[in-house]
Design an enzyme around this catalytic site. Structure first.
Site, short mmCIF file in Angstrom:
data_model
loop_
_atom_site.label_atom_id
_atom_site.label_comp_id
_atom_site.label_asym_id
_atom_site.label_seq_id
_atom_site.Cartn_x
_atom_site.Cartn_y
_atom_site.Cartn_z
N TYR A 40 -51.60 17.45 -67.12
CA TYR A 40 -52.46 16.17 -67.04
C TYR A 40 -52.55 16.88 -65.15
CZ TYR A 40 -47.69 15.46 -64.82
OH TYR A 40 -46.47 15.82 -63.80
N HIS A 83 -50.28 21.23 -64.39
CA HIS A 83 -51.59 21.09 -63.71
C HIS A 83 -52.64 21.95 -63.67
CE1 HIS A 83 -49.98 17.41 -62.79
NE2 HIS A 83 -48.58 17.67 -61.62
#
Ligand SMILES: *[C@@H]1O[C@H](CO)[C@@H](O)[C@H](O)[C@H]1NC(C)=O
Ligand SMILES: *[C@@H]1O[C@H](CO)[C@@H](O)[C@H](O)[C@H]1NC(C)=O
Ligand SMILES: *[C@@H]1O[C@H](CO)[C@@H](O)[C@H](O)[C@H]1NC(C)=O
Ligand SMILES: *[C@@H]1O[C@H](CO)[C@@H](O)[C@H](O)[C@H]1NC(C)=O
Ligand SMILES: *[C@@H]1O[C@H](CO)[C@@H](O)[C@H](O)[C@H]1NC(C)=O
Length: 327
Positions: free
Chosen positions: A254, A303
């Protein structure tokens, strides 16, 4: 000979270099849509849709930007957009570490009994010029002298624990918005908007409880006392998924808080100035307030740091944002 004294030509050369570097970086990667975007970026910019010198929205838009930018998805949660699609709900639920046992519908209902449900910042107009500073936490801010420049923006958006006290010369002394999740909320001024990042239904339950019954688990007490219900905004899970799907093309697990903040800014501001992202000039990664405490050698983990950084550079290359890289 190239006349480097001509400031316009100098600027063009700099821009060309930035674009060229981006192309070189990208020829080593397999991501074809971004490659295509660079090739399409030489179209002339036409009529601006705001009153700033350089607007994010212009007519005759760059095809890459137009394909990604969607002004119809609200960055903030409101009563009107609170019901999530099944797809979004399923994806969002998986981000939380604990199971989402709370009933989302009931939680949201209670939430908007505590918070005023307003549509925020949907006031884009040809005569508006809203400038925003997105201030990251990078050590490249140390000694940058950006304080006054940052403070000159209308909105100044910071993240999590980033302090300003003692660092004003480099990071400024105002904070209009602070993006954070429970447990990382620090340094709220009484006029600062808290933008809460929810990664599960429980986060919404938590903020509702914290402000009604004063239950303050997972956030330090003095900081909670500074949260003003009128100033709380909630990042929209639908927008979070849009950033992930459309802007990051599902890279990483995400988006990082930094990238989510940048995306928030380009959707509510007319001009976005970005400070404190990336490594320091010597290649080290650390927070500007932490001496000799290196956070990591490179952004990794959940990430897609490299991908996020390239999207950011591309936005700068297309003059949608301005990057200040410090020292
Ligand atoms: C923008 O998002 C809305 C809502 O998800 C969608 O219906 C619409 O097709 C999107 N527009 C573009 C240009 O992608
Ligand atoms: C979404 O999920 C709910 C419950 O799981 C179901 O009742 C509903 O039909 C689903 N909606 C769509 C559009 O698939
Ligand atoms: C904040 O900094 C500006 C200069 O950037 C200065 O003029 C102002 O007095 C400072 N305000 C406070 C409260 O320190
Ligand atoms: C916010 O804090 C400042 C200084 O600490 C104070 O002067 C001001 O009255 C406060 N405003 C509100 C609305 O509490
Ligand atoms: C910032 O830079 C100065 C001068 O280079 C250095 O002395 C100081 O330790 C640095 N501070 C941090 C927090 O890294």
């Amino acid at each position: 000979m190239v006349d480097l004294k001509n400031p316009k030509r100098k600027l063009l050369i700099v821009l060309f270099c930035i674009c060229a570097i981006t192309i070189i970086i990208f020829s080593y990667s397999s991501t074809s849509s971004l490659q295509l975007a660079i090739r399409q970026s030489n179209k002339p910019v036409s009529k601006a849709l705001c009153a700033c010198r350089q607007c994010i929205s212009v007519e005759d838009e760059d095809p890459w930007f137009r394909k990604h930018f969607n002004a119809s998805i609200s960055p903030l949660l409101s009563q009107k957009n609170a019901m999530l699609s099944n797809d979004t709900f399923k994806w969002w639920q998986k981000l939380g570490t604990k199971g989402n046992k709370a009933n989302y519908r009931n939680v949201v209902k209670k939430l908007f009994q505590v918070f005023p449900s307003k549509e925020h910042y949907k006031d884009s107009a040809p005569n508006r010029c809203r400038t925003c500073a997105v201030v990251g936490n990078s050590g490249n801010l140390n000694g940058s002298d950006y304080g006054a420049l940052i403070d000159s923006n209308d909105f100044i958006i910071r993240m999590n624990r980033a302090p300003i006290l003692g660092y004003e010369k480099d990071v400024g002394n105002r904070t209009t918005h602070r993006i954070s999740y429970p447990g990382s909320i620090r340094h709220l001024q009484n006029d600062t908007h808290l933008i809460l990042l929810p990664f599960k239904t429980e986060t919404l339950q938590w903020i509702t409880k914290a402000l009604t019954t004063g239950s303050m688990k997972s956030a330090p007490l003095p900081e909670m006392a500074q949260i003003n219900a009128d100033k709380v905004l909630i990042y929209n899970p639908t927008f979070l998924k849009y950033v992930y799907d459309v802007w990051l093309e599902c890279h990483g697990k995400y988006p990082s808080t930094g990238f989510l903040t940048l995306m928030f800014a380009i959707h509510i501001c007319d001009e976005v100035n970005v400070f404190g992202f990336g490594a320091a000039k010597d290649g080290t990664w650390q927070h500007y307030w932490e001496k000799n405490k290196f956070t990591r050698t490179k952004p990794t983990g959940v990430h897609a740091g490299d991908y996020e950084s390239i999207v950011m550079k591309l936005l700068a290359c297309k003059r949608k944002i301005k990057l200040f890289e410090g020292r």
